[in-house]
Structures are given as structure tokens and as C-alpha cells.
Design an enzyme around this catalytic site. Structure first.
Site, PDB file in Angstrom:
ATOM      1  N   GLU A 128       0.827  -1.210   0.000  1.00  0.00           N
ATOM      2  CA  GLU A 128       0.000   0.000   0.000  1.00  0.00           C
ATOM      3  C   GLU A 128       0.860   1.258   0.000  1.00  0.00           C
ATOM      4  OE1 GLU A 128      -3.344   2.340   2.737  1.00  0.00           O
ATOM      5  OE2 GLU A 128      -2.287   0.603   3.556  1.00  0.00           O
TER       6      GLU A 128
ATOM      7  N   GLU B  79     -11.788   2.305   5.071  1.00  0.00           N
ATOM      8  CA  GLU B  79     -10.747   2.265   6.096  1.00  0.00           C
ATOM      9  C   GLU B  79     -10.882   3.416   7.085  1.00  0.00           C
ATOM     10  OE1 GLU B  79      -5.922   1.645   6.467  1.00  0.00           O
ATOM     11  OE2 GLU B  79      -6.734   3.236   5.206  1.00  0.00           O
TER      12      GLU B  79
END
Length: 279
Positions: A148, A247
Site C-alpha cells: 500500500e 478504512e
């Protein structure tokens, strides 16, 4: 597109609440944060994963992705001595083992800040060496290792689609894939769509939240400045069938259930509008 619940915001709640809420709010899966009290990898590897797997089965909510904490104390494979780096590599392998025991498809990692005085050449060498050591373990487990990119507020290592592209050239493996947390490109005026164009089949996963555009804070969809309805149109037209975790992290620790409900309601509405406007 499947939507996931990120569990970092539930760290003050009983573990069952994560699965209850994912089921009753309409999430498709859980992205499990690998921290205490619920899912610290050494705890899972020592005492087993029975409780988490039982709750997953009871509520019909799979644990698809395991995301250990790698941006804060004590683990950051980009910072410190070579001994500390090697310790972090072994820790991430433990994380992948825990993910496999949980039935996850992938372990998600990020490359955090490498230090203010570290040269770009040293950063790149350390990053590539670390991934070269981790990828064979993912391959043996039959698991994806998702890298990520972070925002420039968080890291000076991997922050863009170009960084990911370069990583994939240096460490070729079907097990190593990338993703886009939409806050990272938005705050640095990078194209979100470029992730799909540059990464192709390596574009495996997303984190979708909202953003003010001026910091790394993750906001409930619809409560920032990110053009999320238009992003939903674009994902529909690109026929994106991957996963996307909402998230929400520590900004909503006090009432994670309220905001988890609001977040998916807002994003589902945007997705429905995207369906109605798609050609």
C-alpha cells in the site's frame, strides 16, 4: 465491488462487535487490523485463531485481508539497523502465517518512513531487499502480498502509482500486488485513475474513504472533499470487481458502530447512483 469493514476502529470494543456490525450493516468482508487486543500476530500464532474463525462462520463474514501495524512502534522495516530490519521481516512472515491460518486471501503491508537523512538510493535498496525476502514466503503460502502506498505525511518510501510500478519491475512475482488508498493520491494531486492504467492486473485492492485534501486523516465517505460519487461512476465504467475496504481508523474510536453504519450507507448510495448513471 465488495466492501470491507476495517477493524482498527474497534480496538476498544469486544471482538464480536466487528462481525455483528459487518453483518447487520451490509459489509461483504472484514479487513482485520493486526493489533491487540484482537489480532496481534504473535498472540494468534501462540493461542490460535479459533475465536475469530468461529465468529466469521457464525456471522457469515469472511476475513479476507490481514493488515498488521507497520507504520508505528515497534515495527517499521524501513527504519533502524539491519538487525531491526531482519526482525521486522520475520514479524511480517509471522503475519502472513496468521493470515493463512485465518483463511485470508492476502496480507497487506506498507513501507513507512525511512528517516529524514536516508538517501533515495538507500531507501530503494532496503525496500527491494525486504520485498525479495518476503515474496517467497507469500508464494509458498499461496497468498497475495499487497503493498500500500502511503501519503507523504506518513512516508517517504512508497507514496504513488509510479513507486508501485517501479517496485513491480524490481520484484517480479504474481504474489506481489498493489492497491490504492484514495487519500494518498488525492492529497498530492495525483490521479486515482492512473493507478488502474499504470498497474493493470497488479491493481488488486482499494481503501475508500473521504479526505480534506490537506492531511492524512480518513473521513467517513461524503464528509470530505474527495469526489467520491464520480469515483463510483468511474469504477463502474472500468468494471472494477475487486475489493474496497472503508478504512476508518482511529478518528472514530469513540463510536465505531455509528460511523461504520454511516460510512457504508453513504458509499452504497453513491454506488447506486453510479449504477444509474453508467452507460
Amino acid at each position: 465491488m465488495k466492501l470491507g469493514l476495517f477493524t482498527s476502529g474497534y480496538q476498544r470494543e469486544p471482538v464480536e462487535h466487528m462481525f455483528q456490525d459487518a453483518a447487520r450493516f451490509g459489509y461483504d468482508y472484514i479487513e482485520l487490523w493486526g493489533g491487540r487486543p484482537h489480532a496481534y500476530p504473535p498472540d494468534l500464532n501462540r493461542y490460535g485463531t479459533q475465536e475469530l474463525r468461529s465468529l466469521s462462520d457464525r456471522y457469515g463474514i469472511p476475513i479476507s485481508i490481514f493488515t498488521p501495524e507497520l507504520n508505528a512502534y515497534p515495527y517499521n522495516f524501513m527504519l533502524g539497523t539491519e538487525t531491526q530490519r531482519q526482525s521486522c521481516v520475520e514479524y511480517i512472515k509471522q503475519c502472513m502465517d496468521a493470515a493463512s491460518a485465518l483463511g485470508c486471501q492476502a496480507t497487506l503491508i506498507s513501507a513507512a518512513h525511512a528517516g529524514n537523512l536516508t538517501s533515495r538510493e538507500a531507501i530503494w535498496d532496503r525496500l527491494v531487499r525486504t520485498l525479495q525476502e518476503l515474496v517467497p514466503h507469500a508464494e509458498r503460502l499461496g497468498q497475495k502480498l499487497i503493498l500500500e502506498p502511503l501519503t507523504p505525511y506518513e512516508s517517504n518510501t512508497v507514496t504513488s502509482a509510479n513507486d508501485l510500478y517501479s517496485v513491480f519491475q524490481a520484484v517480479p512475482s504474481e504474489a506481489l500486488v498493489g492497491m490504492c488508498d484514495v487519500v494518498a493520491p488525492f492529497v498530492q494531486h495525483e490521479s486515482i485513475s492512473a493507478y488502474f492504467d499504470k498497474l493493470g492486473q497488479k491493481m488488486y485492492h482499494m481503501h475508500i474513504v473521504d479526505s480534506s485534501g490537506s492531511d492524512d486523516v480518513h473521513l467517513v465517505p461524503g464528509e470530505g472533499r474527495l469526489p467520491l460519487p464520480e469515483l463510483m461512476y468511474e469504477l463502474k465504467e472500468r468494471d472494477y470487481h475487486g475489493s474496497a475496504t472503508i478504512e476508518l481508523v482511529t478518528n472514530y474510536l469513540n463510536e465505531p458502530r455509528f460511523y461504520a453504519r454511516r460510512a457504508i450507507q453513504n458509499l452504497r448510495q453513491m454506488m447506486q447512483e453510479g449504477d444509474s448513471h453508467a452507460y
